[in-house]
Design an enzyme around this catalytic site. Structure first.
Site, PDB file in Angstrom:
ATOM      1  N   TYR A  77       2.020   3.988  12.598  1.00  0.00           N
ATOM      2  CA  TYR A  77       1.591   3.784  11.210  1.00  0.00           C
ATOM      3  C   TYR A  77       0.105   3.456  11.097  1.00  0.00           C
ATOM      4  CZ  TYR A  77       3.021  -1.274  11.708  1.00  0.00           C
ATOM      5  OH  TYR A  77       3.212  -2.586  12.079  1.00  0.00           O
ATOM      6  N   GLU A  78      -0.375   3.476   9.860  1.00  0.00           N
ATOM      7  CA  GLU A  78      -1.816   3.371   9.549  1.00  0.00           C
ATOM      8  C   GLU A  78      -2.621   4.493  10.216  1.00  0.00           C
ATOM      9  OE1 GLU A  78      -3.053   1.554   7.368  1.00  0.00           O
ATOM     10  OE2 GLU A  78      -1.575  -0.021   7.041  1.00  0.00           O
ATOM     11  N   GLY A  79      -2.007   5.653  10.325  1.00  0.00           N
ATOM     12  CA  GLY A  79      -2.634   6.787  10.985  1.00  0.00           C
ATOM     13  C   GLY A  79      -2.235   6.814  12.442  1.00  0.00           C
ATOM     14  N   MET A  92       0.856  -1.181   0.000  1.00  0.00           N
ATOM     15  CA  MET A  92       0.000   0.000   0.000  1.00  0.00           C
ATOM     16  C   MET A  92       0.895   1.236   0.000  1.00  0.00           C
ATOM     17  SD  MET A  92      -3.025   0.877   2.725  1.00  0.00           S
ATOM     18  CE  MET A  92      -1.931   0.873   4.143  1.00  0.00           C
ATOM     19  N   ARG A 115      -6.550  -1.206  10.031  1.00  0.00           N
ATOM     20  CA  ARG A 115      -6.413  -0.548  11.330  1.00  0.00           C
ATOM     21  C   ARG A 115      -6.769  -1.481  12.473  1.00  0.00           C
ATOM     22  NH1 ARG A 115      -8.276   5.607   9.504  1.00  0.00           N
ATOM     23  NH2 ARG A 115      -6.164   6.197   8.869  1.00  0.00           N
TER      24      ARG A 115
END
Length: 591
Positions: free
Chosen positions: A440-442, A164, A297
């Site tokens: 990571y992933e926000g 991604m 998430r």
């Protein structure tokens, strides 16, 4: 470090006794054909073996060796290609995939337990198949029939991996300002040019091909997030007959040297006119990407949960074996020079805190996975309800699991004392590995903003009301059960506290634009503690009154959670209700 043993008893208890997942699977037509209790138990047992015998043994060596980059070629540590091949041969990459393209079609409620085992055994290894699973989700949900047929079978098989590609050097959270360009070509494909950083599994030697999902903008695209499109860009181009063709203009410029997850290749990727294909609609790339982000998430949250379980197992074994001083009530092992440190109240506090956060987190991950299954396979109002619950709970699962993951690994390290700080015991690796899950992933701060801003304030608390109603229904159904009063009464009080704080933030946000941001992190933690209380009350409602040691342990852990951890909500609520003034009134130059 203790050898990892999958907590199968706990997982089966949650799946079959607490959430009665097989009943859910039976009433959802798409799952009724694939999932049942016997199949689920067999899958969990097989993954427990793979995690313990194949993935755990290369965890420490993978950290010490790390990934290597040499003239654009990335190699993973010794043992990783062989472990990946074993993983793929077992069909694990197809577990939750679409059966139409070679997947097994298993539910997320089962997949979440499998993910936890992989993450507990080896987070670095887990990232490779987890990213592939996420890419498959996005392609399956938004790709054309041609793209699905061409790419999904090999991705489910693990022959091809997925990555991604979102972040750029100047654009992390604010994806609206990305610079990667996509220019249309005459054959319907696009030429992709730009650079991405922090790309997990962007390049490696585990699979024959890597399928990148890349966010980019057309030259005439609207400014900001509304101009982002999603493109499928293979490392190696695929011929019409499905065979591999020429190398695409995709290259790994370097890999990062990191604090943790060193056996996971974190790449800087360069796209120099690479050929790609549109996934979904033009300028709606973020919507397509968020299809996989909800799953990813939760998956990152499960990484925090897995690290916590690994920490707990190692710390508990050490606490049973390590002898130091005598118990406050007198010698427990007078024949020895000292007693095991497990007898000391503070060591028990550290171990029980881990056990309580793990149990609450595992239950909540199963609860969220249940809503994911309903949102994917349900219909009508039930599907819409589930989608709202997933939207609300995803940031909580990602951030709270990982915040508690770091806390649990540090507590485990503290149980070891000085031995927890040196490499020999492996505990310091857990602390380093789990730290990235908060980023990571926000980042977890972004998750908190998402929860209070988009998922709560923006809809006037509509999503929150669905969750509150679910908790209230459980309270009402159990309020007359004397054996559960010690859990139901405080849960009711905490739900009321959360309702009041939620209403206060929504009201404050009408006149103070800083109110959501000022409240966000404490609000998410408040929500997380109450959600765990709900989970532990659910667990206690099933385990109470049963004499087996396992059930007694569940009830006693629930009791510890309510007495020693849940009271933190009082301080969190006070912080939220304090408002934004003390944050915003100090001038910048006074920092």
């Amino acid at each position: 470090m203790a050898e990892y043993k999958a907590p199968l008893r706990e997982m089966n208890f949650l799946l079959h006794e607490v959430f009665e997942a097989d009943k859910l699977w039976a009433r959802l037509p798409a799952l009724a054909e694939t999932a049942d209790r016997d199949t689920a138990d067999a899958i969990l047992e097989e993954m427990a073996k793979l995690a313990a015998n194949t993935l755990d043994p290369i965890n420490r060596s993978g950290d010490e060796e790390g990934c290597q980059w040499n003239d654009g070629v990335v190699t993973t540590p010794k043992g990783f290609p062989e472990a990946y091949a074993t993983y793929c041969e077992g069909g694990w990459g197809a577990l939750v995939g679409n059966p139409e393209f070679g997947g097994m079609g298993m539910p997320k409620t089962l997949g979440a337990q499998v993910e936890e085992m992989i993450c507990a055994a080896n987070i670095s290894f887990a990232l490779y198949p987890v990213l592939t699973n996420g890419a498959c989700l996005a392609i399956d949900a938004h790709g054309s029939e041609e793209l699905k047929q061409k790419y999904l079978p090999n991705m489910y098989a693990g022959t091809w991996a997925g990555a991604m590609d979102l972040t750029e050097p100047h654009a992390g959270t604010d994806l609206g300002i990305i610079r990667t360009k996509a220019e249309p070509l005459d054959d319907g494909s696009y030429s992709i040019t730009g650079s991405k950083i922090f790309i997990t599994g962007g390049d490696h030697d585990l699979s024959e091909n890597i399928i990148h999902l890349v966010l980019a903008k057309l030259p005439d695209a609207p400014k900001g997030p509304k101009g982002i499109s999603l493109f499928l860009v293979p490392k190696i181009l695929v011929n019409e007959d499905g065979s591999l063709g020429e190398r695409n203009a995709v290259n790994c410029g370097s890999i990062e040297h990191k604090m943790g997850i060193k056996a996971s290749a974190t790449c800087a990727m360069n796209f120099d006119g690479a050929k790609g294909w549109l996934v979904g609609e033009l300028n709606k790339g973020l919507a397509a990407m968020f299809t996989m982000m909800n799953y990813e998430r939760l998956g990152v949250g499960i990484q925090g949960l897995g690290a916590s379980e690994r920490s707990y197992q190692s710390a508990l074994e050490y606490a049973r074996d390590r002898v130091q001083s005598r118990a406050p009530t007198g010698a427990k092992q007078p024949e020895k020079a000292a007693d095991p440190i497990l007898v000391h109240p503070d060591v028990r506090r550290m171990l029980l805190t881990q056990k309580a956060y793990i149990g609450g987190g595992r239950a909540l991950s199963t609860y969220v996975a249940k809503w994911l299954d309903i949102s994917k396979y349900g219909e009508g109002e039930e599907k819409q309800h589930a989608e709202a619950m997933v939207a609300l709970l995803t940031p909580v699962a990602k951030a709270f699991f990982t915040d508690k993951g770091l806390e649990c690994t540090v507590l485990g390290q503290q149980v070891f004392g000085g031995h927890g700080y040196i490499r020999e015991w492996g505990q310091e690796q857990l602390v380093r590995d789990v730290r990235i899950t908060q980023i990571y992933e926000g980042t977890n701060g972004i998750q908190a903003l998402d929860l209070i801003g988009r998922k709560t304030v923006a809809n006037g608390g509509a999503f929150f009301d669905l969750f509150a109603a679910d908790v209230q229904a459980f309270i009402d159904a159990n309020s007359d059960k004397e054996a559960l009063a010690e859990f139901i009464q405080p849960l009711a009080a905490e739900l009321q506290r959360l309702k009041e704080v939620t209403a206060a933030v929504i009201e404050a946000s009408k006149t103070d634009p800083n109110a959501p941001g000022a409240a966000s992190v404490e609000y998410l933690h408040l929500f997380g503690f109450v959600a765990y209380a709900y989970m532990w009350a659910l667990v206690a409602s099933v385990a109470a009154g049963k004499d087996e040691d396992f059930y007694r342990g569940q009830v006693k852990t629930a009791r510890f959670y309510f007495a020693r951890l849940l009271p933190q909500t009082q301080a969190l609520a006070a912080s939220v209700l304090a408002g934004s003034a003390t944050l915003m009134d100090i001038e910048d130059e006074l920092f």
